[in-house]
Design an enzyme around this catalytic site. Structure first.
Site, mmCIF file in Angstrom:
data_model
loop_
_atom_site.group_PDB
_atom_site.id
_atom_site.type_symbol
_atom_site.label_atom_id
_atom_site.label_comp_id
_atom_site.label_asym_id
_atom_site.label_seq_id
_atom_site.Cartn_x
_atom_site.Cartn_y
_atom_site.Cartn_z
ATOM 1 N N ASN A 16 -16.924 5.644 -18.126
ATOM 2 C CA ASN A 16 -15.576 6.965 -18.847
ATOM 3 C C ASN A 16 -16.973 6.364 -20.295
ATOM 4 O OD1 ASN A 16 -13.453 6.897 -15.831
ATOM 5 N ND2 ASN A 16 -14.792 8.768 -17.011
ATOM 6 N N SER B 70 -25.938 5.232 -23.149
ATOM 7 C CA SER B 70 -26.689 6.278 -22.816
ATOM 8 C C SER B 70 -25.477 7.376 -22.717
ATOM 9 C CB SER B 70 -27.406 6.129 -21.365
ATOM 10 O OG SER B 70 -28.344 4.933 -21.307
ATOM 11 N N GLY C 233 -3.972 6.261 -6.296
ATOM 12 C CA GLY C 233 -5.373 6.557 -5.771
ATOM 13 C C GLY C 233 -6.710 6.456 -6.475
ATOM 14 N N ASP D 191 0.635 -1.404 0.102
ATOM 15 C CA ASP D 191 0.349 -0.146 -0.020
ATOM 16 C C ASP D 191 1.261 1.154 0.049
ATOM 17 O OD1 ASP D 191 -1.562 2.242 0.615
ATOM 18 O OD2 ASP D 191 -2.978 1.312 2.314
ATOM 19 N N LYS E 150 -8.199 15.912 -5.469
ATOM 20 C CA LYS E 150 -6.371 16.422 -6.641
ATOM 21 C C LYS E 150 -6.361 18.176 -6.720
ATOM 22 C CE LYS E 150 -6.546 12.835 -9.402
ATOM 23 N NZ LYS E 150 -5.138 11.653 -8.614
ATOM 24 N N GLY F 184 -24.091 16.533 -12.528
ATOM 25 C CA GLY F 184 -22.614 16.912 -11.997
ATOM 26 C C GLY F 184 -21.164 17.365 -13.419
ATOM 27 N N SER G 39 -5.713 16.732 -12.741
ATOM 28 C CA SER G 39 -6.467 16.394 -13.727
ATOM 29 C C SER G 39 -7.449 17.258 -14.035
ATOM 30 C CB SER G 39 -8.090 15.661 -12.835
ATOM 31 O OG SER G 39 -9.441 15.432 -13.323
ATOM 32 N N PHE H 252 0.592 7.638 -9.762
ATOM 33 C CA PHE H 252 -0.119 7.510 -10.239
ATOM 34 C C PHE H 252 -1.071 6.540 -9.045
ATOM 35 C CE2 PHE H 252 3.173 7.475 -13.386
ATOM 36 C CZ PHE H 252 2.699 8.313 -14.424
ATOM 37 N N TYR I 16 -13.387 12.866 -5.216
ATOM 38 C CA TYR I 16 -12.776 12.468 -6.546
ATOM 39 C C TYR I 16 -11.735 14.159 -6.770
ATOM 40 C CZ TYR I 16 -9.674 11.866 -10.363
ATOM 41 O OH TYR I 16 -9.083 11.965 -11.643
ATOM 42 N N ASN J 170 -8.949 14.153 -21.535
ATOM 43 C CA ASN J 170 -9.949 12.215 -20.391
ATOM 44 C C ASN J 170 -8.948 11.551 -21.473
ATOM 45 O OD1 ASN J 170 -11.739 14.942 -20.563
ATOM 46 N ND2 ASN J 170 -12.920 13.239 -20.529
HETATM 47 C C1 WQD Z 1 -17.170 12.393 -21.164
HETATM 48 C C2 WQD Z 1 -18.501 12.583 -21.885
HETATM 49 C C3 WQD Z 1 -20.666 12.598 -20.689
HETATM 50 C C4 WQD Z 1 -20.083 8.188 -20.061
HETATM 51 C C5 WQD Z 1 -14.340 12.379 -15.683
HETATM 52 C C6 WQD Z 1 -13.382 12.887 -14.388
HETATM 53 C C7 WQD Z 1 -12.523 12.839 -15.043
HETATM 54 C C8 WQD Z 1 -11.409 12.369 -15.085
HETATM 55 C C9 WQD Z 1 -12.114 11.677 -16.068
HETATM 56 C C10 WQD Z 1 -10.292 10.281 -14.342
HETATM 57 C C11 WQD Z 1 -19.625 13.233 -20.727
HETATM 58 C C12 WQD Z 1 -20.618 11.366 -22.115
HETATM 59 C C13 WQD Z 1 -20.288 9.588 -20.521
HETATM 60 C C14 WQD Z 1 -22.160 7.284 -20.627
HETATM 61 C C15 WQD Z 1 -22.077 9.290 -21.403
HETATM 62 N N1 WQD Z 1 -11.247 11.196 -13.945
HETATM 63 N N2 WQD Z 1 -21.153 10.165 -21.291
HETATM 64 N N3 WQD Z 1 -22.567 8.349 -21.516
HETATM 65 O O1 WQD Z 1 -17.163 13.244 -16.830
HETATM 66 O O2 WQD Z 1 -15.347 14.231 -18.198
HETATM 67 O O3 WQD Z 1 -14.756 13.050 -16.705
HETATM 68 O O4 WQD Z 1 -13.930 11.163 -16.192
HETATM 69 O O5 WQD Z 1 -10.090 8.901 -13.556
HETATM 70 O O6 WQD Z 1 -12.459 13.722 -12.972
HETATM 71 O O7 WQD Z 1 -14.353 13.428 -13.816
HETATM 72 O O8 WQD Z 1 -15.385 11.728 -18.700
HETATM 73 O O9 WQD Z 1 -15.958 9.770 -19.529
HETATM 74 O O10 WQD Z 1 -16.648 10.324 -17.836
HETATM 75 O O11 WQD Z 1 -17.646 11.677 -19.785
HETATM 76 O O12 WQD Z 1 -22.642 10.595 -22.423
HETATM 77 O O13 WQD Z 1 -21.939 6.098 -20.674
HETATM 78 O O14 WQD Z 1 -19.143 11.012 -22.375
HETATM 79 O O15 WQD Z 1 -21.825 12.431 -20.119
HETATM 80 O O16 WQD Z 1 -19.999 14.953 -21.626
HETATM 81 P P1 WQD Z 1 -15.582 13.320 -17.495
HETATM 82 P P2 WQD Z 1 -16.786 11.159 -18.988
#
Ligand code: WQD
Length: 336
Positions: free
Chosen positions: A199, A216, A82, A58, A153, A295, A124, A80, A149, A179
């Site tokens: 994601n 979705s 976390g 850990d 950061k 969010g 991030s 890296f 989260y 991203n």
């Molecule tokens: C991208 C776009 C969603 C899934 C998050 C964290 C950030 C970083 C990366 C790390 C958005 C849309 C997503 C789905 C969708 N964290 N979407 N349908 O929210 O920009 O960033 O991940 O580890 O800190 O906040 O990335 O890939 O979730 O979304 O329509 O099933 O895709 O609404 O517009 P996000 P994401």
């Protein structure tokens, strides 16, 4: 002299391990496999043809960290490790603050004890909250994070600023990732989220592979060209190369605390991503329009000029590479 990689078996850590080894650096990885697998270590060895030391532990365990520092000459740490699941962080904030902040503080404490001065931190774009200006420069206001989260950061960035203020002989680099997507072109390492992914790209590849029924699309009424959310997707290998450049910067510059955005500078919408994936792989991605996700913001993409000017780094891979490599990885990982 070696570079210590807590979380080096994870998604971004493993790709950076490959780039560091390929650039001739020695590395030491520590990982507890909380969100990664032991096989990744051999895959890093296979891709690079190089070996390295590994400790299963850990990263917040100071005693064990001291052992690592006393058994190896660590010249820099790239952290890296976390937790990174946004939704989980809302349900388990204490777990996130303890692991992400506690782990980082433990590393900084042991670095101080052993006189190790160079630290590169995985931050991030989430630290910008809902950005007032786009593209986002490093001078843009930070704060207003919408989940624990992101707040870990933000807080760690502040801790690093305080540490640097107390000791100007430290050499710190904060890298704000946009991203990350894609995988190594070998198809051996990539992103493996546990359970149903949150994601976008991991979700798209699972729909294309028939593992999940449909995507979705969270909202099509944002103030963006097609109404869906716009993000700056960056290939994980480009991101990994950014770390090598950041380390070179810390090697040659005067001591300092540096902050860089790592993004491509181009924003793509959710529907752009679906179309790009379909045309790069020939696979259909079924989707439906769903309500907005709490969010989420409309648009977020980087101004990556500072990293270009000061690190000599630019993202080289395009959207097609990101889609093809993500697809290649999931096909390979299903065979394994
Ligand atoms: C991208 C776009 C969603 C899934 C998050 C964290 C950030 C970083 C990366 C790390 C958005 C849309 C997503 C789905 C969708 N964290 N979407 N349908 O929210 O920009 O960033 O991940 O580890 O800190 O906040 O990335 O890939 O979730 O979304 O329509 O099933 O895709 O609404 O517009 P996000 P994401």
């Amino acid at each position: 002299m070696a570079i210590l990689l807590p979380g080096g078996a994870g998604y971004i850590g493993s790709h950076t391990a490959v780039e560091l080894l390929n650039s001739g650096r020695d590395i030491v990885i520590i990982d507890n496999f909380a969100n990664s697998k032991p096989e990744v270590l051999d895959k890093i060895r296979k891709i690079t043809g190089k070996d390295f030391k590994f400790y299963e532990m850990d990263y917040a365990n100071e005693k064990e960290l001291e052992k690592v520092f006393s058994e190896n000459k660590i010249e820099a740490v790239m952290n890296f490790a976390g937790y990174k699941a946004v939704g989980e962080s809302v349900k388990e904030p204490i777990m996130y603050y303890q692991n992400n902040i506690g782990g980082c503080v433990a590393i900084l404490k042991v670095m101080k004890k052993f006189g190790c001065k160079k630290f590169i931190f995985s931050s991030s774009a989430t630290v910008y909250g809902d950005p007032k200006v786009i593209p986002i420069t490093e001078e843009c206001e930070i704060g207003g994070t919408t989940n624990p989260y992101g707040t870990t950061k933000l807080f760690i960035e502040q801790i690093l600023k305080d540490v640097y203020a107390s000791d100007n002989s430290m050499d710190i680099c904060i890298l704000r990732y946009f991203n990350p997507v894609g995988a190594h072109s070998s198809g051996l390492i990539g992103e493996e989220p546990q359970g149903i992914p949150n994601n976008l790209m991991p979700y798209i590849v699972r729909v294309a592979a028939g593992i999940l029924p449909e995507l979705s699309v969270f909202g099509n009424d944002y103030n963006t060209p097609d109404g869906t959310g716009v993000r700056d997707y960056i290939h994980v290998v480009d991101l990994a190369k950014g770390h090598v450049k950041a380390l070179e910067k810390l090697d040659k510059e005067n001591k300092g605390l540096y902050i860089y955005n790592l993004g491509t500078g181009t924003g793509y919408s959710v529907l752009d991503m679906v179309k790009a994936f379909e045309s790069s792989t020939g696979k259909e991605v079924k989707y439906k329009i769903a309500p907005r996700r709490a969010g989420d913001i409309a648009s977020c993409y980087a101004d990556p000029k500072k990293a270009k000017e000061e690190l000599g780094w630019v993202a080289e891979k395009n959207l097609e590479d990101m889609c093809k490599d993500s697809w290649n990885y999931i096909q390979n990982s299903q065979k394994m």
